[in-house]
Design a protein around this motif. Structure first.
Motif, PDB file in Angstrom:
ATOM      1  N   ARG A 141       0.867  -1.192   0.000  1.00 34.89           N
ATOM      2  CA  ARG A 141       0.000   0.000   0.000  1.00 34.89           C
ATOM      3  C   ARG A 141       0.896   1.232   0.000  1.00 34.89           C
ATOM      4  NH1 ARG A 141      -4.042  -0.741   4.777  1.00 34.89           N
ATOM      5  NH2 ARG A 141      -4.912   1.189   3.975  1.00 34.89           N
ATOM      6  N   PRO A 142       0.532   2.228  -0.790  1.00 36.33           N
ATOM      7  CA  PRO A 142       1.428   3.383  -0.905  1.00 36.33           C
ATOM      8  C   PRO A 142       1.333   4.348   0.288  1.00 36.33           C
ATOM      9  CG  PRO A 142      -0.549   3.753  -2.206  1.00 36.33           C
ATOM     10  CD  PRO A 142      -0.699   2.385  -1.609  1.00 36.33           C
ATOM     11  N   HIS A 143       2.438   4.998   0.543  1.00 35.61           N
ATOM     12  CA  HIS A 143       2.387   6.217   1.357  1.00 35.61           C
ATOM     13  C   HIS A 143       2.438   7.370   0.371  1.00 35.61           C
ATOM     14  CE1 HIS A 143       6.691   5.162   0.988  1.00 35.61           C
ATOM     15  NE2 HIS A 143       6.906   6.469   0.934  1.00 35.61           N
ATOM     16  N   TRP A 144       2.185   8.568   0.836  1.00 31.66           N
ATOM     17  CA  TRP A 144       1.991   9.680  -0.106  1.00 31.66           C
ATOM     18  C   TRP A 144       2.940  10.832   0.186  1.00 31.66           C
ATOM     19  CZ3 TRP A 144      -1.705   9.321  -4.017  1.00 31.66           C
ATOM     20  CH2 TRP A 144      -2.519   8.168  -3.952  1.00 31.66           C
ATOM     21  N   ARG A 145       3.522  11.344  -0.904  1.00 32.13           N
ATOM     22  CA  ARG A 145       4.388  12.522  -0.763  1.00 32.13           C
ATOM     23  C   ARG A 145       3.768  13.728  -1.455  1.00 32.13           C
ATOM     24  NH1 ARG A 145       9.949  11.523   0.806  1.00 32.13           N
ATOM     25  NH2 ARG A 145      10.346   9.284   0.853  1.00 32.13           N
ATOM     26  N   PHE A 146       4.119  14.904  -0.935  1.00 27.72           N
ATOM     27  CA  PHE A 146       3.730  16.167  -1.559  1.00 27.72           C
ATOM     28  C   PHE A 146       4.824  16.558  -2.541  1.00 27.72           C
ATOM     29  CE2 PHE A 146       3.831  20.833  -1.697  1.00 27.72           C
ATOM     30  CZ  PHE A 146       2.531  21.098  -2.098  1.00 27.72           C
ATOM     31  N   ARG A 147       4.450  16.859  -3.782  1.00 28.38           N
ATOM     32  CA  ARG A 147       5.451  17.204  -4.800  1.00 28.38           C
ATOM     33  C   ARG A 147       5.780  18.688  -4.721  1.00 28.38           C
ATOM     34  NH1 ARG A 147       5.142  19.274  -9.475  1.00 28.38           N
ATOM     35  NH2 ARG A 147       2.919  18.952  -9.793  1.00 28.38           N
ATOM     36  N   LEU A 148       7.006  18.962  -4.330  1.00 27.24           N
ATOM     37  CA  LEU A 148       7.429  20.361  -4.202  1.00 27.24           C
ATOM     38  C   LEU A 148       7.772  20.923  -5.577  1.00 27.24           C
ATOM     39  CD1 LEU A 148       9.784  20.020  -1.103  1.00 27.24           C
ATOM     40  CD2 LEU A 148       7.640  21.314  -1.177  1.00 27.24           C
ATOM     41  N   ASP A 149       7.504  22.209  -5.756  1.00 28.50           N
ATOM     42  CA  ASP A 149       7.956  22.893  -6.972  1.00 28.50           C
ATOM     43  C   ASP A 149       9.405  23.304  -6.770  1.00 28.50           C
ATOM     44  OD1 ASP A 149       5.746  22.795  -8.570  1.00 28.50           O
ATOM     45  OD2 ASP A 149       4.868  24.649  -7.748  1.00 28.50           O
ATOM     46  N   ALA A 150      10.196  23.173  -7.838  1.00 28.07           N
ATOM     47  CA  ALA A 150      11.621  23.511  -7.736  1.00 28.07           C
ATOM     48  C   ALA A 150      11.825  25.014  -7.924  1.00 28.07           C
ATOM     49  CB  ALA A 150      12.416  22.721  -8.774  1.00 28.07           C
ATOM     50  N   VAL A 151      11.243  25.769  -7.017  1.00 30.66           N
ATOM     51  CA  VAL A 151      11.377  27.245  -7.100  1.00 30.66           C
ATOM     52  C   VAL A 151      11.865  27.749  -5.744  1.00 30.66           C
ATOM     53  CG1 VAL A 151       9.531  27.482  -8.797  1.00 30.66           C
ATOM     54  CG2 VAL A 151       8.967  27.561  -6.356  1.00 30.66           C
ATOM     55  N   PRO A 152      12.435  28.951  -5.693  1.00 30.12           N
ATOM     56  CA  PRO A 152      12.814  29.511  -4.389  1.00 30.12           C
ATOM     57  C   PRO A 152      11.558  29.757  -3.555  1.00 30.12           C
ATOM     58  CG  PRO A 152      13.798  30.761  -6.200  1.00 30.12           C
ATOM     59  CD  PRO A 152      12.792  29.842  -6.805  1.00 30.12           C
ATOM     60  N   ILE A 153      11.693  29.519  -2.256  1.00 32.10           N
ATOM     61  CA  ILE A 153      10.569  29.747  -1.337  1.00 32.10           C
ATOM     62  C   ILE A 153      11.017  30.861  -0.401  1.00 32.10           C
ATOM     63  CG2 ILE A 153       9.078  28.731   0.424  1.00 32.10           C
ATOM     64  CD1 ILE A 153      10.023  25.942  -0.785  1.00 32.10           C
ATOM     65  N   GLU A 154      10.286  31.961  -0.398  1.00 37.98           N
ATOM     66  CA  GLU A 154      10.714  33.115   0.403  1.00 37.98           C
ATOM     67  C   GLU A 154       9.577  33.641   1.251  1.00 37.98           C
ATOM     68  OE1 GLU A 154      14.094  35.231  -2.286  1.00 37.98           O
ATOM     69  OE2 GLU A 154      12.027  35.445  -2.983  1.00 37.98           O
ATOM     70  N   PHE A 165      14.478  29.488   1.011  1.00 35.86           N
ATOM     71  CA  PHE A 165      14.825  28.065   0.807  1.00 35.86           C
ATOM     72  C   PHE A 165      14.731  27.774  -0.679  1.00 35.86           C
ATOM     73  CE2 PHE A 165      13.809  28.038   5.252  1.00 35.86           C
ATOM     74  CZ  PHE A 165      14.451  26.945   5.803  1.00 35.86           C
ATOM     75  N   GLU A 166      15.513  26.821  -1.130  1.00 30.34           N
ATOM     76  CA  GLU A 166      15.403  26.387  -2.523  1.00 30.34           C
ATOM     77  C   GLU A 166      14.507  25.157  -2.562  1.00 30.34           C
ATOM     78  OE1 GLU A 166      16.468  28.121  -4.960  1.00 30.34           O
ATOM     79  OE2 GLU A 166      17.591  29.511  -3.676  1.00 30.34           O
ATOM     80  N   GLY A 167      13.390  25.250  -3.258  1.00 29.64           N
ATOM     81  CA  GLY A 167      12.482  24.111  -3.357  1.00 29.64           C
ATOM     82  C   GLY A 167      13.208  22.869  -3.877  1.00 29.64           C
ATOM     83  N   ALA A 168      14.150  23.083  -4.806  1.00 37.67           N
ATOM     84  CA  ALA A 168      14.860  21.957  -5.416  1.00 37.67           C
ATOM     85  C   ALA A 168      15.760  21.237  -4.425  1.00 37.67           C
ATOM     86  CB  ALA A 168      15.696  22.466  -6.594  1.00 37.67           C
ATOM     87  N   ALA A 169      16.096  21.904  -3.335  1.00 35.77           N
ATOM     88  CA  ALA A 169      17.025  21.301  -2.366  1.00 35.77           C
ATOM     89  C   ALA A 169      16.274  20.554  -1.264  1.00 35.77           C
ATOM     90  CB  ALA A 169      17.903  22.394  -1.757  1.00 35.77           C
ATOM     91  N   LEU A 170      14.945  20.567  -1.322  1.00 37.01           N
ATOM     92  CA  LEU A 170      14.158  19.924  -0.263  1.00 37.01           C
ATOM     93  C   LEU A 170      13.587  18.599  -0.753  1.00 37.01           C
ATOM     94  CD1 LEU A 170      12.201  23.100   0.895  1.00 37.01           C
ATOM     95  CD2 LEU A 170      14.143  22.036   2.074  1.00 37.01           C
ATOM     96  N   SER A 171      13.408  17.692   0.174  1.00 35.54           N
ATOM     97  CA  SER A 171      12.809  16.401  -0.123  1.00 35.54           C
ATOM     98  C   SER A 171      11.298  16.544  -0.175  1.00 35.54           C
ATOM     99  CB  SER A 171      13.164  15.454   1.030  1.00 35.54           C
ATOM    100  OG  SER A 171      13.630  14.232   0.555  1.00 35.54           O
TER     101      SER A 171
END
Ligand code: GLU
Length: 444
Positions: A141-154, A165-171
């Protein structure tokens, strides 16, 4: 703008000093703006949340006078989360993942071994529909992740200033477990939107959560609230001691600390404003501003709390404490005894100086004679105005004593103690008959 804050403890334990500081700042921010202060019980973890803790949280807040304008429980709101989750699923912002804990641990080790940040590689995003069906047919059975956008978060944090934060650098964070249960991140955002929270106030341990939650607000089509992340609480020695911050409200109450004293300290440590005693929590509202809160850890010192508690008691009017005083304590008694209290519990001893029983230590032969003289003088003076001035005035002349030799034996004979409240305030309360009797006893 309408300010709405929420204090969101998990009822997996009792409130401690660190939580109370968060609750207080939420309350102050709301009250200072004529807004709303809400309690949100983060009880999605049904195994660790208890009803006993829920009751204790409400009681502690009531004792502190931080009374919420409303309360919600996350465990009542699963339908709301489900609906928002469906929307995110349809929009492709949450996706199912099938890796086991072991597989994920290996992936992290491999990434670290290659000198890369251990962020999730999104392998599950690349799965075809058939591959997913096969995995599910195998009983995974799957667990679920939120898909982050690879954009700066300010955002501009109300305490920490500009954050990036850099969206691309986050899991991509896991938001839902394979058994369908919720992790903290997403329900918190869904609730903050639903409850129209304008200011999210919490400890700086949540800063990186905020980065991903900002994308969740946006994905759910909501405006981004203000954020205020408070610096950590540290012990008096400046160390990141868990102990000080983890002192429970119950223990503080048992030590005889007044709620106003705890709040006055927590409102000001780590800010640019001085710590000052207040008679009521409301007196802290006018001076509140996020901009006064510093980024350096706030020092919480139990000794400072004890001192502030004494100063707080010295401010409290009779009406504020009447219900908690020994039966015999009058308003005049309170005003006479108040300046010498460290905690309200000390009042019992103080009241005994007035209406007894007292246990005076034996005096020297000389002092006994002096007390006999004092008993006579006490019978002769006018008690209606200032009996202490009259008594000591008369004895100064008849005994030739002055200073400590004059005052100390009288204090000992009349109160049974070497130190205590002003005798001028105490003697009228002890009264003529008792005073004469105590002086005679001391003389015997
Ligand atoms: N239940 C979370 C905590 O106690 C709430 C964090 C938040 O304020 O969003 O850390």
């Amino acid at each position: 703008m309408t300010v709405i804050t929420r204090f969101a403890p998990s009822p997996t334990g009792k409130l401690h000093v660190g939580n109370i500081r968060t609750a207080l700042v939420c309350w102050l921010a709301a009250r200072a703006a004529g807004g709303t202060f809400l309690l949100r019980l983060d009880d999605t973890d049904s195994a660790r949340s208890t009803e006993e803790n829920v009751v204790a949280i409400r009681e502690d807040l009531a004792w502190l006078g931080l009374v919420p304008d409303g309360e919600v429980r996350q465990s009542d709101r699963f339908a709301l989360y489900e609906a928002a989750f469906e929307g995110l699923h349809a929009a492709g912002r949450v996706y199912p993942c099938y890796e086991s804990e072991e597989e994920l641990a290996i992936k992290r080790r491999v990434a670290l071994g290659r000198g890369l940040p251990p962020i999730y590689d999104r392998a599950a995003l690349a799965l075809t529909v058939e591959e997913r069906h096969r995995l599910e047919a195998d009983g995974i059975r799957p667990h679920w992740r939120f898909r982050l956008d690879a954009v700066p978060i300010e955002w501009t944090d109300l305490v920490r200033g500009p954050q990036r934060f850099e969206g691309a650098a986050l899991s991509d964070p896991v938001v839902r477990r394979a058994d369908g249960s919720w992790l903290y991140l997403l329900p918190s955002v869904i609730d903050d939107i639903d409850m129209k929270v304008s200011h999210v106030v919490r400890g700086e341990d949540h800063v990186s959560n905020t980065a991903v939650q900002i994308q969740m607000f946006a994905a759910l089509g909501a405006a981004i609230p203000h954020f205020a992340h408070m610096a950590l609480l540290v012990g008096a020695d400046g160390k990141l001691s868990k102990r000080e911050g983890s002192i429970g409200v119950g223990a503080i109450r048992q030590d005889g600390i007044e709620p106003q004293a705890l709040l006055a300290l927590l409102a000001r440590i780590g800010t640019s404003d001085p710590v000052m005693p207040v008679a009521q929590a409301g007196d802290l509202i006018a001076g509140f501003a996020f901009s006064h809160m510093g980024r350096a850890p706030a020092r919480f010192d139990s000794a400072e709390l004890a001192q502030l508690n004494a100063k707080t008691l010295h401010l409290l009017p009779y009406a504020a404490v009447r219900d908690r005083l020994p039966a015999g304590t009058s308003e005049a008694g309170w005003l006479a005894l108040r300046p010498n209290l460290a905690t309200l519990n000390d009042i019992v001893e103080g009241q005994a100086m007035i209406d007894g029983p007292i246990a005076a230590a034996p005096l020297t032969a000389e002092d006994r004679l002096f007390c006999a003289q004092a008993a006579e003088a006490a019978a002769a003076i006018d008690w209606s105005v200032s009996p202490w001035a009259a008594l000591t005035g008369a004895l100064k002349t008849t005994s030739g004593r002055k200073g400590k030799a004059l005052f100390l034996p009288l204090r000992q004979a009349l109160t049974g103690r070497d130190h205590g409240p002003e005798m001028a305030a105490l003697l009228p309360l002890i009264g003529r008959e008792r005073a004469i009797e105590r002086l005679r006893t001391a003389a015997a």
